[in-house]
Motif scaffolding. Structure first.
Motif, PDB file in Angstrom:
ATOM      1  N   LYS A 129      -4.742  -5.804   3.604  1.00 49.27           N
ATOM      2  CA  LYS A 129      -3.871  -4.814   2.977  1.00 49.27           C
ATOM      3  C   LYS A 129      -2.861  -4.298   3.977  1.00 49.27           C
ATOM      4  CE  LYS A 129      -4.693   0.119   2.675  1.00 49.27           C
ATOM      5  NZ  LYS A 129      -4.020   0.329   3.953  1.00 49.27           N
ATOM      6  N   CYS A 150       0.850  -1.189   0.000  1.00 49.24           N
ATOM      7  CA  CYS A 150       0.000   0.000   0.000  1.00 49.24           C
ATOM      8  C   CYS A 150       0.886   1.240   0.000  1.00 49.24           C
ATOM      9  CB  CYS A 150      -0.884   0.007   1.243  1.00 49.24           C
ATOM     10  SG  CYS A 150      -1.813   1.533   1.434  1.00 49.24           S
ATOM     11  N   ASN A 151       0.522   2.217  -0.814  1.00 49.42           N
ATOM     12  CA  ASN A 151       1.328   3.440  -0.891  1.00 49.42           C
ATOM     13  C   ASN A 151       0.900   4.491   0.115  1.00 49.42           C
ATOM     14  OD1 ASN A 151       3.103   2.626  -2.894  1.00 49.42           O
ATOM     15  ND2 ASN A 151       1.664   3.153  -4.526  1.00 49.42           N
ATOM     16  N   HIS A 152      -0.118   4.196   0.870  1.00 55.07           N
ATOM     17  CA  HIS A 152      -0.595   5.110   1.911  1.00 55.07           C
ATOM     18  C   HIS A 152      -0.753   6.532   1.379  1.00 55.07           C
ATOM     19  CE1 HIS A 152      -0.386   1.889   4.823  1.00 55.07           C
ATOM     20  NE2 HIS A 152       0.712   1.519   4.194  1.00 55.07           N
ATOM     21  N   CYS A 153      -1.666   6.618   0.417  1.00 55.16           N
ATOM     22  CA  CYS A 153      -1.925   7.872  -0.286  1.00 55.16           C
ATOM     23  C   CYS A 153      -2.316   9.002   0.670  1.00 55.16           C
ATOM     24  CB  CYS A 153      -3.071   7.667  -1.271  1.00 55.16           C
ATOM     25  SG  CYS A 153      -2.841   6.269  -2.365  1.00 55.16           S
ATOM     26  N   ILE A 169      -4.052  -2.511  -4.652  1.00 59.16           N
ATOM     27  CA  ILE A 169      -3.483  -2.982  -3.397  1.00 59.16           C
ATOM     28  C   ILE A 169      -4.443  -3.772  -2.509  1.00 59.16           C
ATOM     29  CG2 ILE A 169      -2.488  -2.195  -1.194  1.00 59.16           C
ATOM     30  CD1 ILE A 169      -0.594  -2.320  -3.692  1.00 59.16           C
ATOM     31  N   PRO A 170      -5.622  -3.239  -2.173  1.00 64.76           N
ATOM     32  CA  PRO A 170      -6.459  -4.015  -1.241  1.00 64.76           C
ATOM     33  C   PRO A 170      -6.845  -5.352  -1.866  1.00 64.76           C
ATOM     34  CG  PRO A 170      -7.331  -1.788  -1.555  1.00 64.76           C
ATOM     35  CD  PRO A 170      -6.281  -1.992  -2.599  1.00 64.76           C
ATOM     36  N   PRO A 210      -6.495   8.917   0.058  1.00 63.55           N
ATOM     37  CA  PRO A 210      -6.620   7.544  -0.427  1.00 63.55           C
ATOM     38  C   PRO A 210      -7.944   7.308  -1.146  1.00 63.55           C
ATOM     39  CG  PRO A 210      -6.128   7.651   1.929  1.00 63.55           C
ATOM     40  CD  PRO A 210      -6.521   9.019   1.508  1.00 63.55           C
ATOM     41  N   ALA A 211      -7.856   6.685  -2.298  1.00 63.44           N
ATOM     42  CA  ALA A 211      -9.065   6.349  -3.055  1.00 63.44           C
ATOM     43  C   ALA A 211      -9.877   5.310  -2.300  1.00 63.44           C
ATOM     44  CB  ALA A 211      -8.679   5.817  -4.429  1.00 63.44           C
ATOM     45  N   CYS A 212      -9.182   4.386  -1.657  1.00 59.31           N
ATOM     46  CA  CYS A 212      -9.889   3.346  -0.909  1.00 59.31           C
ATOM     47  C   CYS A 212     -10.761   3.990   0.155  1.00 59.31           C
ATOM     48  CB  CYS A 212      -8.882   2.391  -0.262  1.00 59.31           C
ATOM     49  SG  CYS A 212      -7.646   3.217   0.752  1.00 59.31           S
ATOM     50  N   CYS A 255      -8.781   1.684  -5.654  1.00 63.87           N
ATOM     51  CA  CYS A 255      -7.331   1.839  -5.446  1.00 63.87           C
ATOM     52  C   CYS A 255      -6.608   1.779  -6.786  1.00 63.87           C
ATOM     53  CB  CYS A 255      -6.784   0.753  -4.525  1.00 63.87           C
ATOM     54  SG  CYS A 255      -4.980   0.769  -4.467  1.00 63.87           S
ATOM     55  N   VAL A 302      -2.607   4.388   6.266  1.00 65.19           N
ATOM     56  CA  VAL A 302      -4.014   4.204   5.903  1.00 65.19           C
ATOM     57  C   VAL A 302      -4.413   2.850   6.465  1.00 65.19           C
ATOM     58  CG1 VAL A 302      -5.669   3.969   4.025  1.00 65.19           C
ATOM     59  CG2 VAL A 302      -3.800   5.604   3.841  1.00 65.19           C
ATOM     60  N   PHE A 308      -3.646   1.433  -7.379  1.00 65.34           N
ATOM     61  CA  PHE A 308      -2.443   0.591  -7.370  1.00 65.34           C
ATOM     62  C   PHE A 308      -2.769  -0.891  -7.154  1.00 65.34           C
ATOM     63  CE2 PHE A 308      -1.206   4.818  -5.656  1.00 65.34           C
ATOM     64  CZ  PHE A 308      -0.517   5.248  -6.773  1.00 65.34           C
TER      65      PHE A 308
END
Ligand code: SF4
Ligand code: SF4
Ligand code: SF4
Lengths: 320, 177, 417
Positions: A177, A116-119, A162-163, A122-124, A158, A141, A160
């Protein structure tokens, strides 16, 4: 049936307007802008340093109590796994994955760690309708499995990929995640397990703004070593985990087409139109109705008048 | 702590050696000033300590290639030269003297908040070793596999699910590249 | 339905009382006035029912398995394609085809077009059932189906598009229940309930328009969360909600045309004269509306391509597929509608409606599955996933038929005159 007209109209209208007001309020608080936590932590991943030892994968597995892997973590044949034409990705058994790339422009492979890029936005988080995600001031996140309903919109959102979902479980499924080792480490001022395990310090941990500075310093002071871009500085509004590479990012599996703005910005168009519909529609359509049924109504009124006249006449006659 | 102390002792020996053999600080050190071998065990946990043949390595690299500007030998990197063109031999030449073992703990990170610090990107001890060793080994075709330098310990096998702790039915060879 | 023969004039039931003056019981009404043996006989004589039994024989165990062993047992458990057929077809496909309720509710109640009255109830029922089964599909797909009310009552994420969908579908579902209830009340003979609802019909209709505009649009807006995953031709962050909303207009109308056609042809005994006499007229009317919506849709589709400067995509293979979709799913039925309207050729319209409805589903599957992750591999749903989807759809069909057989949907209840 004709008697519904004005009064019930207004009643109906009021109900919808009230609903509109309630919904509007919740909307405005939800504009999707998060405070950027200035003290948030981050990591800069230097692809030129990574040797693909998978120590980070092993450390993550133990730290997060994930299931035993199918093959040992010092088995490097996993780099050759191709599934559906894709390299390995995160799944319900692995929060982080290292993949090997062989870009033609250099004579040695490069390795890329994903997690996870820990935006920053975050879109998630913004896509989840039960608020299962939180961006902590420390930059992580994190996810709350106790409210998640398993709709998997976060996985759609997400950018990327990720989840992941614990599809294998019938009764306790959940999103799986990377959480930046928030519970066990980050919140106590410690780096995540993968960072600590990395022998090459390919993962440099610190405040996001500091590691960004470090990345820029590396690019500036070793000319020719890196492409002049830090992936994650601006991508999808900035991410806490960022990347340095010696080859263009799309050669090592990065999606260079993700928007520069937070994902929520592409949804804003719709969100902005919601209060409009809520406030304008009731009046508009009630108006249409009044116009469309005016003829009926006039007729009805006339009929009523006539009736009244007749009645009055009757009454008069009676009096007489 | 035990290992840390040992390391400090090595460092101390190094430093004492320096002082004994080079009383004039401005003069540079050379290979003969160094210990023949160093045991690197300060962080040994998943892997056994490394027996580092320092003398042998002096045949492959000159002092400043590993020790930067600390030995009094002029560095080659133009970026370092900007400040360290005439830097004399330092009080401390061992790796741990500059490269922190707790590189990412909050206390250490806080020390980097000082805006006057230039070296904000100094690798930690583990990073310094591996970056330096592997970086060079790749170029001169030295050993680069993890267990080429240090054997995995029991704890390591557990961490990596390999050897005795390999997953049932999984590959137990631990194939290195 | 040969059993409803001329010698039993009281069947089909349209009244509370039998020939002899006694009242039908609810049980008798449920059995369509037949004896149990007669009912069984007509049930097993119908080949459609055998087909249904076949689907359920495998489908029901699969559904039970999904709850016992998890989603991974019936799907590919893909992390790249988190949404499969259950949502791609069940939610994104069913909901636009159920826009009929608000469309005809608006036409009749708001615009006062009494001439469409005979089809209104069918449209409302079509809407209600479509939504109900979309929720059922959701209940198959959700990882934790028992937490369905969470977004409403336990933990709210109001900034999310899905939050809006959840709330609106839930409220709209209740609005539609309220709109269809009068039919049930008539059938049960509870006039008071009918009158209560009648009072609010306008409010309900207005609420229906608002909620429909928003959640039909919101379903489209859900994909704007994936601007880098859905192929640009199928995603326009600016216009996606409009695309979904406008296409739901002709989707819903087409679905009513299909339903009414099936009912007219296979359930003629159930329709009253008014319904039969008006059907061609309302079908033409709906086709007119649908073709207008289609031309609007084509224009905003074009605007989206122009706005996002996607002309070059049209020259790729994806572009051809896109043109194929628009051509077959929209342009073709649009011309069929227009031609049918002009020449009063209702059969052509009915075929057009069939194509348009399939086209809507095709479009939604394209957006959610085919052109999703377009730079990656193509996900082919697991056979169990397909079978469960078919099973739920079969259940939808049966429920639909069950209700139309009984409630005064395509006939007028004679009880309270
Ligand atoms: S990388 Fe994906 S999962 Fe991680 S914070 Fe960003 S959007 Fe969420
Ligand atoms: S799957 Fe869970 S965490 Fe993800 S969006 Fe749905 S409710 Fe939120
Ligand atoms: S531990 Fe470090 S060097 Fe090893 S694979 Fe992970 S990131 Fe790369």
């Amino acid at each position: 049936m004709k008697k519904l007209n004005r009064r019930s109209f207004i009643k109906g209208g009021l109900a919808t307007t009230a609903a509109a007001a309630v919904l509007k309020e919740t909307k405005s608080e939800a504009s999707g802008d998060f405070d950027n936590y200035p003290e948030g932590m981050g990591v800069i991943v230097d692809l030129t340093r990574c040797v693909g030892c998978r120590s980070c994968e092993a450390a993550c597995n133990k730290e997060q109590g994930l299931p035993e892997p199918a093959v040992p973590f010092d088995d490097f044949s996993v780099f050759d796994i191709i599934h559906h034409g894709e390299k390995r990705r995160t799944d319900e058994t692995a929060y982080t994955i290292v993949n090997r790339y062989d870009p033609p422009e250099i004579d040695h492979p490069l390795f890329r760690k994903i997690q996870c890029n820990h935006c920053n936005e975050p879109a998630c988080l913004t896509s989840c309708f039960v608020n299962a995600y939180t961006k902590t001031p420390e930059g992580a996140v994190i996810y709350n499995a106790s409210v998640c309903v398993g709709c998997r919109t976060c996985m759609i959102a997400c950018p990327f990929y990720i989840p992941t979902f614990k599809y294998s479980s019938a009764f306790t499924p959940r999103i799986m995640k990377c959480i930046f080792c928030y519970d066990t480490r980050l919140k106590n001022g410690k780096p995540p397990a993968c960072v600590e395990a990395c022998p090459q310090e390919a993962l440099t941990f610190g405040k996001r703004r500091d590691v960004l500075k470090i990345g820029k310093q590396r690019i500036r002071e070793t000319p020719g070593k890196y492409v002049d871009h830090i992936y994650g500085e601006h991508e999808v509004g900035g991410t806490a985990w960022m990347y340095l590479s010696s080859v263009p990012f799309d050669k090592v599996g990065f999606d260079t087409h993700v928007p520069k703005e937070p994902i929520i910005n592409s949804v804003k168009e719709f969100l902005a139109m919601v209060p409009m519909v809520l406030t304008i529609w009731p009046g508009l359509f009630v108006g249409f109705h009044l116009l469309a049924t005016r003829k009926d109504k006039i007729q009805e009124l006339e009929k009523e008048k006539e009736l009244r006249k007749l009645k009055e006449n009757d009454e008069k006659e009676e009096q007489v | 702590m035990q290992t840390r102390k040992k390391f400090m002792r090595t460092a101390l020996a190094l430093t004492t050696g320096t002082i004994l053999f080079a009383p004039i600080h401005l003069s540079a050190m050379d290979a003969s000033d160094a210990p023949e071998s160093v045991t690197i065990d300060s962080m040994a946990k998943l892997y056994a300590p490394v027996e580092f043949d320092h003398l042998m390595h002096t045949e492959y690299a000159s002092c400043e290639e590993c020790h930067h500007h600390t030995t009094g030998v002029q560095v080659a990197d133009p970026n370092c030269l900007r400040c360290h063109a005439n830097t004399p031999e330092a009080d401390e030449v061992s790796c741990v003297g500059c490269h922190a073992a707790d590189r990412f703990d909050d206390k250490y990170l806080a020390t980097l908040d000082d805006p006057t610090i230039y070296h904000i990107d100094k690798p930690g001890l583990k990073g310094a070793y591996h970056l330096n060793c592997i970086g060079c080994h790749v170029i001169i075709d030295g050993p680069t596999g993890c267990q080429d330098c240090h054997a995995m310990t029991e704890a390591g096998e557990k961490r990596f699910n390999t050897g005795k702790h390999a997953p049932a039915g999984g590959n137990t060879s631990g194939a290195h590249h | 339905m040969r059993l409803f023969s001329k010698d039993r004039p009281e069947i089909p039931i349209v009244n509370h009382t039998k020939e002899d003056g006694s009242a039908w019981t609810i049980k008798e009404k449920l059995l369509l006035g037949l004896s149990v043996t007669e009912y069984k006989k007509q049930f097993f004589r119908n080949p459609v029912n055998w087909f249904m039994i076949m689907i359920f024989a495998i489908g029901v165990p699969l559904i039970l398995g999904r709850y016992a062993f998890g989603l991974g047992w019936v799907t590919h458990a893909s992390n790249d394609y988190p949404w499969g057929l259950f949502l791609g077809f069940g939610l994104f496909g069913m909901v636009p085809l159920s826009a009929s309720g608000f469309m005809l509710g608006t036409t009749v109640e708001l615009f006062g077009r009494k001439d469409f009255h005979s089809i209104e109830r069918l449209a409302l029922l079509n809407g209600l059932l479509g939504y109900f089964f979309a929720v059922l599909f959701l209940e198959i797909d959700l990882g934790m189906p028992w937490r369905l009310p969470y977004p409403m009552f336990v933990s709210l994420g109001p900034a999310a598009v899905l939050f809006l969908v959840a709330w609106h579908v839930a409220t709209y579902l209740s609005v539609q229940v309220a709109e269809v209830l009068p039919a049930l009340f008539e059938w049960m003979g509870w006039l008071k309930g009918k009158r209560i609802i009648r009072k609010y019909v306008l409010g309900l209709t207005v609420a229906g328009i608002i909620l429909s505009t928003l959640h039909q649009g919101a379903l489209g807006a859900l994909f704007t969360y994936a601007p880098a995953k859905v192929h640009p031709l199928w995603l326009s962050t600016n216009f996606q909600w409009l695309h979904f909303f406008v296409s739901s207009i002709f989707g819903g109308l087409s679905m009513v045309i299909i339903a009414s056609t099936l009912i007219k042809n296979f359930m003629g005994w159930r329709c009253d004269e008014e319904f039969k006499a008006n059907l061609d007229y309302v079908t033409v009317g709906m086709a007119k509306g649908a073709s207008l919506a289609m031309i609007t849709y084509l224009v905003i589709k074009l605007v989206a391509v122009a706005h996002d400067q996607e002309w070059t995509y049209l020259l790729t293979g994806w572009g051809s597929y896109y043109m194929l979709e628009l051509g077959v799913a929209v342009v073709l039925p649009m011309f069929m509608f227009a031609f049918g309207v002009r020449n009063n050729w209702v059969t052509l319209i009915r075929f057009g409606a069939f194509i348009a409805a399939i086209g809507i589903i095709w479009n939604r599957l394209n957006t959610s599955l085919v052109c999703y992750n377009w730079q990656m591999y193509q996900e082919i749903p697991h056979w169990k996933e397909v079978w469960i989807t078919v099973t739920i759809y079969a259940l939808y069909f049966l429920t639909y038929r069950f209700i139309v057989y009984r409630l005064p949907i395509v006939y007028e209840w004679k009880g309270e005159r």
